[in-house]
Every structure is written in C-alpha cells, then in structure tokens.
Design an enzyme around this catalytic site. Sequence first.
Site, mmCIF file in Angstrom:
data_model
loop_
_atom_site.group_PDB
_atom_site.id
_atom_site.type_symbol
_atom_site.label_atom_id
_atom_site.label_comp_id
_atom_site.label_asym_id
_atom_site.label_seq_id
_atom_site.Cartn_x
_atom_site.Cartn_y
_atom_site.Cartn_z
ATOM 1 N N SER A 126 5.967 -1.844 3.416
ATOM 2 C CA SER A 126 6.313 -1.240 1.894
ATOM 3 C C SER A 126 6.962 -0.031 1.918
ATOM 4 O O SER A 126 7.167 0.737 2.862
ATOM 5 C CB SER A 126 4.953 -1.248 1.086
ATOM 6 O OG SER A 126 5.131 -0.214 -0.132
ATOM 7 N N TYR A 177 -3.358 2.415 0.609
ATOM 8 C CA TYR A 177 -2.336 1.562 0.630
ATOM 9 C C TYR A 177 -1.261 1.873 1.758
ATOM 10 O O TYR A 177 -0.744 1.236 2.450
ATOM 11 C CB TYR A 177 -1.654 1.265 -0.538
ATOM 12 C CG TYR A 177 -0.683 0.143 -0.616
ATOM 13 C CD1 TYR A 177 -1.049 -1.220 -0.427
ATOM 14 C CD2 TYR A 177 0.570 0.386 -0.818
ATOM 15 C CE1 TYR A 177 0.008 -1.737 -0.476
ATOM 16 C CE2 TYR A 177 1.519 -0.344 -0.980
ATOM 17 C CZ TYR A 177 1.350 -1.816 -0.503
ATOM 18 O OH TYR A 177 2.440 -2.638 -0.822
#
Length: 247
Positions: free
Chosen positions: A141, A154
């Site tokens: 990401s 995350y």
Amino acid sequence: MSVKNKVIVITGASSGIGEASAKLLASHGAQVVLGARRETLLQELVKDIEGHGGQAAYRVTDVTDPDDLKALVALAKTKFGGIDVIFNNAGIMPTSPISALKINEWNAMIDVNLKGVLNGVAAVMPEFTKQKYGQIITTSSVAGLKSFAGSGIYGATKFAVRNLMEVIRMESAQEQTNIRTTSLYPAAINTELLHTITDAESKQRMETQYATVGITPDAVARVVDFAVAQPDDVNVNEFTIYPTKQG
C-alpha cells in the site's frame, strides 16, 4: 513478453484487485488459480473467466491458515501442471487511531496482511527453489511507503511486506534461485477495503477521499499483468499506483 500459459495463484481473488487481475490475466492466456473465503463469488468468477475462453480453478482459502495456502498451490500443480507466480493480494484495512485500542483489529491485520503473505511465501518457496524460477507479487500500500495518522497498524503490516519482498529478492539472487518479487503500492483504489473500517471518523474520512479521487481495480490489474509478462531475467520490483487526482 506475455503471460500466456503462466500458472498464477491469486489470493483475495473474489473481488477488487484480485478479481480484476484474474480476469485480465486469464484473458491474456494465463491459467489462474483463485483463492478467497467466499465460495459463491469464486464460482461466479471462474464461470465468467471460462465463459470468455479462459482457464481457471478455485479453492476456498483462508490465508491465515498455512495448510489452505499449501492446498491452493497443490491445486495449481494438479490442475495446470505447476506454478509460476503467486499474487499475495488478500488484505484488510480496519484503520483507526492507535489510541482507540482496537486490539482485535490490530491482530486481524497482522494475521491477514503479514502472516497471510508469509503463508503464501512458505507455500511456494519449496517449488520455486526446486525449479529455480518463480515470481512473488504482493499487494502492499502507499501506507507501506509513508506514514499516515490513523493507519498505524495497517501501515506497519504494509511496511513489513515491503521489507519482506526486498529481502526475498536479495536472498534469491545470492542463492541463485531466480525468484522475482514485485511489491504493489496502491493508493485510493475503489475496493471493499473500506467496508472493514469500524471507526466512524476514519470511515467517513476515507469514504469521502475515495469517492472524490478513487479509481477502479483494473488500474492495478494492468500493472500486475505487466510485471508477470516481463522476461525471467527482468525483475520489476516496485510499483506505486496513484489516481491522477490524488494529492
């Protein structure tokens, strides 16, 4: 350069980036083996791919279970005679401020986003080492490249994946096993990830951003197709995929 006849295992294949990649790769002649938890969606995806002349197989897969990943790789070998690529795409994103102490969600992200990738690596490593080629593609990401308030855990899982992929590439070069690695860093891609957010403020902020600038998963699928299509002696190992409108 072509993906034709390559056997590609994809996790998180029932929707989003995984689904889009499966369809595109199969349309270009790859043989795709699809893993996810939702069997009905997997069945529909295989039917769609085969209806368009592609080749696909599926197995219900929970990436947190190492045996499920081993079984998915075994299916690839049984159905299509081997494995060339694994695309570790399964992931969840229940973002929240660390002070909210959503510890169960922290653990779930570690289990899926990091341990799930490790389970995929462990499932293919014996095959890739023995045959002295293979490719490991993993969805990280932009939160694996820079830090974002509200995405601490995350981001930690995605930073870890970035490091893991680079170390595998380096070690494979040293060991002369020719394993290629590719890390993907998507930004605002419209998938089901936002559905996993339970923190109200985080969810509203993310939904507003994605509604404004988000693009379809096909953008990432095209990058996956490009990476797989490279010659075996070329390792394209990092791609950041931003919507043009995203600042």
